[in-house]
Design a protein around this motif. Structure first.
Motif, PDB file in Angstrom:
ATOM      1  N   ASP A  91       0.834  -1.206   0.000  1.00 52.98           N
ATOM      2  CA  ASP A  91       0.000   0.000   0.000  1.00 52.98           C
ATOM      3  C   ASP A  91       0.877   1.268   0.000  1.00 52.98           C
ATOM      4  O   ASP A  91       0.638   2.194   0.768  1.00 52.98           O
ATOM      5  CB  ASP A  91      -0.978   0.011   1.184  1.00 52.98           C
ATOM      6  N   THR A 145       5.826   7.499  11.391  1.00 50.16           N
ATOM      7  CA  THR A 145       4.700   7.169  10.506  1.00 50.16           C
ATOM      8  C   THR A 145       4.151   8.470   9.918  1.00 50.16           C
ATOM      9  O   THR A 145       4.350   9.557  10.489  1.00 50.16           O
ATOM     10  CB  THR A 145       3.551   6.477  11.278  1.00 50.16           C
ATOM     11  N   ALA A 146       3.430   8.328   8.820  1.00 50.75           N
ATOM     12  CA  ALA A 146       2.793   9.511   8.224  1.00 50.75           C
ATOM     13  C   ALA A 146       1.727  10.050   9.173  1.00 50.75           C
ATOM     14  O   ALA A 146       1.490  11.256   9.227  1.00 50.75           O
ATOM     15  CB  ALA A 146       2.188   9.143   6.876  1.00 50.75           C
ATOM     16  N   THR A 147       1.094   9.161   9.907  1.00 45.93           N
ATOM     17  CA  THR A 147       0.127   9.599  10.916  1.00 45.93           C
ATOM     18  C   THR A 147       0.784  10.587  11.871  1.00 45.93           C
ATOM     19  O   THR A 147       0.272  11.680  12.118  1.00 45.93           O
ATOM     20  CB  THR A 147      -0.397   8.385  11.722  1.00 45.93           C
ATOM     21  N   HIS A 174      -5.694  10.461   6.327  1.00 47.49           N
ATOM     22  CA  HIS A 174      -4.348  10.952   6.638  1.00 47.49           C
ATOM     23  C   HIS A 174      -3.743  10.100   7.734  1.00 47.49           C
ATOM     24  O   HIS A 174      -3.016  10.585   8.590  1.00 47.49           O
ATOM     25  CB  HIS A 174      -4.398  12.430   7.033  1.00 47.49           C
ATOM     26  N   THR A 267       1.778  11.340   0.871  1.00 43.78           N
ATOM     27  CA  THR A 267       2.126   9.952   1.168  1.00 43.78           C
ATOM     28  C   THR A 267       1.790   8.982   0.026  1.00 43.78           C
ATOM     29  O   THR A 267       2.537   8.041  -0.231  1.00 43.78           O
ATOM     30  CB  THR A 267       1.465   9.540   2.497  1.00 43.78           C
ATOM     31  N   HIS A 268       0.688   9.205  -0.676  1.00 43.48           N
ATOM     32  CA  HIS A 268       0.384   8.356  -1.845  1.00 43.48           C
ATOM     33  C   HIS A 268       0.792   9.017  -3.156  1.00 43.48           C
ATOM     34  O   HIS A 268       1.259   8.349  -4.079  1.00 43.48           O
ATOM     35  CB  HIS A 268      -1.117   8.036  -1.900  1.00 43.48           C
ATOM     36  N   LYS A 292       5.399   6.555   4.609  1.00 45.45           N
ATOM     37  CA  LYS A 292       5.487   5.226   3.989  1.00 45.45           C
ATOM     38  C   LYS A 292       6.723   4.960   3.112  1.00 45.45           C
ATOM     39  O   LYS A 292       7.696   4.456   3.644  1.00 45.45           O
ATOM     40  CB  LYS A 292       4.169   4.927   3.307  1.00 45.45           C
TER      41      LYS A 292
HETATM   42  C1  LIG Z   1      -2.432  10.103   2.404  1.00 47.74           C
HETATM   43  C2  LIG Z   1      -2.051   9.336   3.623  1.00 47.74           C
HETATM   44  N1  LIG Z   1      -1.489   9.994   4.657  1.00 47.74           N
HETATM   45  C3  LIG Z   1      -1.117   9.357   5.763  1.00 47.74           C
HETATM   46  C4  LIG Z   1      -1.284   7.999   5.891  1.00 47.74           C
HETATM   47  C5  LIG Z   1      -0.867   7.328   7.161  1.00 47.74           C
HETATM   48  O1  LIG Z   1       0.219   6.496   7.009  1.00 47.74           O
HETATM   49  P1  LIG Z   1       0.600   5.545   8.229  1.00 47.74           P
HETATM   50  O2  LIG Z   1      -0.493   4.532   8.307  1.00 47.74           O
HETATM   51  O3  LIG Z   1       1.901   4.962   7.826  1.00 47.74           O
HETATM   52  O4  LIG Z   1       0.691   6.377   9.447  1.00 47.74           O
HETATM   53  C6  LIG Z   1      -1.865   7.274   4.861  1.00 47.74           C
HETATM   54  C7  LIG Z   1      -2.064   5.826   4.995  1.00 47.74           C
HETATM   55  O5  LIG Z   1      -2.587   5.149   4.148  1.00 47.74           O
HETATM   56  C8  LIG Z   1      -2.266   7.957   3.695  1.00 47.74           C
HETATM   57  O6  LIG Z   1      -2.845   7.319   2.681  1.00 47.74           O
END
Ligand SMILES: Cc1ncc(COP(=O)(O)O)c(C=O)c1O
Length: 460
Positions: A91, A145-147, A174, A267-268, A292
């Motif tokens: 993903d 993490t992106a979170t 997000h 992130t995507h 990611k």
């Molecule tokens: C656009 C976007 N931002 C942030 C995230 C969060 O990433 P993570 O689950 O690694 O924290 C995602 C997860 O799919 C995402 O799609």
């Protein structure tokens, strides 16, 4: 000639009976090809709640999760020896292929020299300028993490604007950032359905409007009480929604005019190119997040600030009362992340690799579109750089509300398992297919052929 069942019980132009039939046959074929995996995983992995180490693993549409033996480049092999062309690529976590050689070398180099010590290394000295040059923002922080990167960036936005509210677009994702879990339900803001243990009314501090809706944006920003708009350049979480011409210009103009900050989450959409959608399309975010794939699959994320944001935040810090800011986690910015991130930035996220990814993604887009046309299905294909998606509904989609309606979970699940049985793995949840630098034209052709076979069977 192909005819499609348009009865009331049809989804995406396919009758419910036909979908159920495909699902059943393909589930049986999946099990048959995986006797060893079934013995170990069909009743759940021992010791884990729900039978899996992370509950999302139960959300794959296969009868049980694929038990992976190894993953290299763009191929995953399960413990039964089934080889899958991997277009899910974790993903996006492995958007640049599984264990890219430079990243594997970087990890090996660091592995004997300490894995975490709350101090920088020489790789970190190199990374800061790499981020500046690539993404155009002058100041950076590393998280895991992106979170987390989103959480910290939002905190800075609130701090320096002194505003509590944020704005999200309907259908956004997000990560598990609490305050972004707001949706339009029947046209009204509400907590996202299905949230566990959330007793707060998140709409008190989060506004939500539809993507691509400039008048709504204008109306909501007019109050000047929003600290920050957080968005992806393209909505990718549900079915893919591309920005309409002029939307990003309006977003930047209106946020600036109202003292609202703009956080772009790439992130995507880093699938677009080495500098993401932001660089390719000249966006000018105040805050920027990328998680990611940034360290080739090692958990890491980065968030960047503009000169203005950084100086306002510096001013705030110099005057703030002592104490924990609420930002940062212990394992963030560790030397393993530095080694993997440096290798990714220097040797993997190159123009050359992106050219390859883009070229094959175009080929995939054209191939899938041709299948859809040939089978006369009311579906479409959307693409942002190396990220391709087929959507079992007509398009293009304009916003998150339309994207949600376009989802056809049962139909998509049947297609996913049928593709696995034909040697192809795509992302669950959103029909995403990613092209990595390791993906070959042969793999793309195999995916088009497999998709063609499944679509023909559904449309027959
Ligand atoms: C656009 C976007 N931002 C942030 C995230 C969060 O990433 P993570 O689950 O690694 O924290 C995602 C997860 O799919 C995402 O799609």
């Amino acid at each position: 000639m192909h005819t499609i069942d348009h009865s009331k019980t049809s989804v995406g132009g396919i009758s419910a009976a036909r979908i159920a039939d495909l699902r059943e046959t393909e589930a049986e074929a999946f099990r048959k090809a995986r006797p060893k995996s079934a013995a170990k995983a069909d009743n759940g992995l021992p010791g884990f709640f729900g039978g899996v180490p992370m509950h999302w693993m139960n959300d794959w549409p296969t009868p049980f999760p694929i038990l992976v033996d190894s993953a290299r480049g763009a191929i995953i092999t399960d413990i039964d020896g089934n080889r899958l062309d991997d277009f899910c690529l974790g993903d996006t976590g492995s958007m640049f292929g599984h264990s890219p050689p430079p990243v594997a070398r970087g990890i090996r180099r660091q592995a004997g020299h300490g894995l975490t010590y709350m101090l920088p290394s020489e790789d970190a000295v190199a990374i800061g300028p790499l981020l500046q040059q690539r993404f155009g923002l002058p100041f950076w922080q590393i998280a895991t993490t992106a979170t987390d990167a989103n959480r910290f960036a939002l905190r800075v936005a609130r701090t320096i604007t002194g505003r509590e509210k944020i704005l999200v677009f309907n259908g956004c994702h997000h990560g598990s950032v609490d305050e972004t879990m707001v949706r339009l339900v029947g046209g009204r803001p509400a907590n996202r359905p299905g949230l566990a243990g959330e007793f707060r009314d998140l709409t008190r501090t989060t506004d939500v409007i539809e993507f691509n809706d400039v008048p709504a944006l204008e109306a909501v920003l007019r109050n000047k009480d929003i600290a920050c708009v957080i968005t992806e350049p393209v909505l990718t979480n549900s079915c893919m929604v591309l920005p309409e011409p002029g939307f990003h210009d309006a977003l930047r103009r209106l946020t600036r005019a109202t003292g609202t900050l703009l956080l772009i989450d790439e992130t995507h959409t880093i699938s677009t190119g080495p500098g993401g959608y932001t660089r390719k399309h000249g966006l000018q975010p105040d805050l920027f997040v990328l998680g990611k794939p940034i360290a080739g699959g090692v958990p890491a994320s980065v968030w960047g600030m503009s000169e203005d944001v950084a100086s306002r935040y510096t001013h705030y810090i110099s005057a703030k009362e002592p104490g924990y800011s609420g930002m940062g986690t212990t394992l963030s910015a560790n030397p393993l992340q530095f080694a993997a991130m440096r290798a990714t930035l220097e040797e993997v996220m190159t123009e050359e690799n992106y050219d390859h990814m883009d070229h094959l993604a175009r080929r995939l887009d054209a191939g899938l579109t041709a299948v859809i046309d040939r089978c006369r299905l009311p579906w479409h294909v959307a693409r942002v750089g190396a990220r391709v998606e087929f959507i079992c509904a007509p398009g293009p989609l304009r916003n998150g509300g339309e994207a949600e309606t376009a989802h056809a979970p049962e139909l998509e699940a049947a297609i996913h398992v049928a593709l696995v049985n034909r040697g192809v793995l795509i992302a669950p949840f959103h029909n995403m297919m990613l092209i990595s630098p390791a993906t070959s034209a042969t793999q793309v052709n195999r995916l088009i052929t497999a998709f063609g076979a499944v679509a023909a069977r559904l449309a027959a």
